[in-house]
Design a protein around this motif. Sequence first.
Motif, short mmCIF file in Angstrom:
data_model
loop_
_atom_site.label_atom_id
_atom_site.label_comp_id
_atom_site.label_asym_id
_atom_site.label_seq_id
_atom_site.Cartn_x
_atom_site.Cartn_y
_atom_site.Cartn_z
N ARG A 180 4.32 6.76 3.98
CA ARG A 180 2.89 6.95 3.74
C ARG A 180 2.28 5.71 3.11
O ARG A 180 2.91 5.04 2.32
N ASP A 218 7.41 10.68 3.33
CA ASP A 218 6.72 10.17 2.15
C ASP A 218 6.90 8.67 1.97
O ASP A 218 5.97 7.97 1.59
N PHE A 261 -1.57 3.88 1.59
CA PHE A 261 -3.01 3.89 1.35
C PHE A 261 -3.63 3.09 2.47
O PHE A 261 -3.04 2.13 2.97
N VAL A 301 -3.16 12.77 5.17
CA VAL A 301 -2.32 11.68 4.67
C VAL A 301 -2.39 10.54 5.68
O VAL A 301 -2.78 10.75 6.84
N GLN A 326 0.81 -1.22 0.00
CA GLN A 326 0.00 0.00 0.00
C GLN A 326 0.84 1.27 0.00
O GLN A 326 0.36 2.35 0.34
N SER A 327 2.09 1.16 -0.42
CA SER A 327 3.00 2.30 -0.42
C SER A 327 2.56 3.40 -1.39
O SER A 327 2.40 3.16 -2.59
N VAL A 328 2.36 4.59 -0.87
CA VAL A 328 2.00 5.74 -1.70
C VAL A 328 3.18 6.10 -2.60
O VAL A 328 3.01 6.36 -3.80
N TYR A 334 0.53 12.72 -8.96
CA TYR A 334 1.13 13.10 -7.67
C TYR A 334 1.17 14.61 -7.47
O TYR A 334 1.44 15.37 -8.39
N TYR A 348 3.47 3.65 -5.54
CA TYR A 348 2.40 3.86 -6.51
C TYR A 348 2.70 5.06 -7.41
O TYR A 348 2.62 4.98 -8.63
N TYR A 349 3.06 6.18 -6.79
CA TYR A 349 3.30 7.40 -7.58
C TYR A 349 4.62 7.36 -8.34
O TYR A 349 4.79 8.12 -9.29
#
Length: 104
Positions: A90, A87, A92, A35, A13-15, A26, A18-19
Amino acid sequence: MHQHIEWDAPGAQSVAAYYAQHPEGYSEPRPGVIVSGRYEGANVRVKVEAYKDGVSIGSVAAIIDAQGKRLSQHGKLRLGDMVRLPDDQRAFEAVSESPRDDEG
């Protein structure tokens, strides 16, 4: 002063991960944005007050356990605590199949 938290690794679930693959969506967190990170198995929502050098600084707005129950504290973390959420930590939010305590 902020509370030092050892965040759980975000895993799948790493933000940030993903970005890295979807950079067009982003934008850096700005004041007022929420967040999320993981702490001792719970989802933690942080209301951003400042963002600097890849780190969101803000207050804990919600702590939600694995069953979807809202908590006022979890481990050494309490609602309202000021924390730093990098970051790369972070995540999801994990979705629970259990009913939430704010559902009627």
